[in-house]
Design a protein around this motif. Sequence first.
Motif, PDB file in Angstrom:
ATOM      1  N   VAL A 160       0.848  -1.182   0.000  1.00  0.00           N
ATOM      2  CA  VAL A 160       0.000   0.000   0.000  1.00  0.00           C
ATOM      3  C   VAL A 160       0.888   1.238   0.000  1.00  0.00           C
ATOM      4  O   VAL A 160       2.066   1.172   0.360  1.00  0.00           O
ATOM      5  CB  VAL A 160      -0.959   0.036   1.219  1.00  0.00           C
ATOM      6  CG1 VAL A 160      -1.933  -1.117   1.182  1.00  0.00           C
ATOM      7  CG2 VAL A 160      -0.191   0.030   2.515  1.00  0.00           C
ATOM      8  N   ASP A 220       2.101  -4.548   3.617  1.00  0.00           N
ATOM      9  CA  ASP A 220       0.980  -4.755   4.535  1.00  0.00           C
ATOM     10  C   ASP A 220       0.878  -6.249   4.828  1.00  0.00           C
ATOM     11  O   ASP A 220       0.120  -6.966   4.189  1.00  0.00           O
ATOM     12  CB  ASP A 220      -0.299  -4.207   3.896  1.00  0.00           C
ATOM     13  CG  ASP A 220      -1.515  -4.369   4.780  1.00  0.00           C
ATOM     14  OD1 ASP A 220      -1.354  -4.703   5.965  1.00  0.00           O
ATOM     15  OD2 ASP A 220      -2.626  -4.149   4.278  1.00  0.00           O
ATOM     16  N   ARG A 266      -6.196   1.265  -1.187  1.00  0.00           N
ATOM     17  CA  ARG A 266      -5.983   0.289  -2.247  1.00  0.00           C
ATOM     18  C   ARG A 266      -4.686  -0.464  -2.016  1.00  0.00           C
ATOM     19  O   ARG A 266      -3.724   0.087  -1.505  1.00  0.00           O
ATOM     20  CB  ARG A 266      -5.935   0.986  -3.602  1.00  0.00           C
ATOM     21  CG  ARG A 266      -7.243   1.638  -3.979  1.00  0.00           C
ATOM     22  CD  ARG A 266      -7.204   2.178  -5.388  1.00  0.00           C
ATOM     23  NE  ARG A 266      -6.998   1.136  -6.376  1.00  0.00           N
ATOM     24  CZ  ARG A 266      -7.943   0.365  -6.883  1.00  0.00           C
ATOM     25  NH1 ARG A 266      -9.191   0.516  -6.478  1.00  0.00           N
ATOM     26  NH2 ARG A 266      -7.676  -0.549  -7.789  1.00  0.00           N
ATOM     27  N   GLY A 267      -4.668  -1.696  -2.428  1.00  0.00           N
ATOM     28  CA  GLY A 267      -3.466  -2.506  -2.302  1.00  0.00           C
ATOM     29  C   GLY A 267      -3.051  -3.073  -3.638  1.00  0.00           C
ATOM     30  O   GLY A 267      -3.876  -3.273  -4.526  1.00  0.00           O
ATOM     31  N   LEU A 292      -2.312   1.570  -7.442  1.00  0.00           N
ATOM     32  CA  LEU A 292      -2.710   2.221  -6.202  1.00  0.00           C
ATOM     33  C   LEU A 292      -3.401   3.558  -6.439  1.00  0.00           C
ATOM     34  O   LEU A 292      -3.851   4.196  -5.485  1.00  0.00           O
ATOM     35  CB  LEU A 292      -1.477   2.422  -5.310  1.00  0.00           C
ATOM     36  CG  LEU A 292      -0.743   1.129  -4.934  1.00  0.00           C
ATOM     37  CD1 LEU A 292       0.547   1.448  -4.201  1.00  0.00           C
ATOM     38  CD2 LEU A 292      -1.628   0.228  -4.103  1.00  0.00           C
TER      39      LEU A 292
END
Length: 83
Positions: free
Chosen positions: A23, A32, A40-41, A64
Amino acid sequence: MEPVRTCVGCRSRAPRSSLLRVVAQESELVVDSSAALPGRGAWLHPVDECLDLALKRRAFGRALRVEGPLGTAAIRSQIMRTG
């Protein structure tokens, strides 16, 4: 059945457990590990080749939805530890 995600580096699909979730926090890419940080990832194989491909293609910015340069020191050190 385990969820499947796509690596932003090599664009291959893999089980979620074999990828790192990344992220953007304050213009820095952060791993993460708990997959619980907000926002958002992007998903990435924990290898240098996929990280380099993602950076070359500027895939993190698109995935992202952020603009400008993103710091990679934290994610690169995480990959060095796992690899």
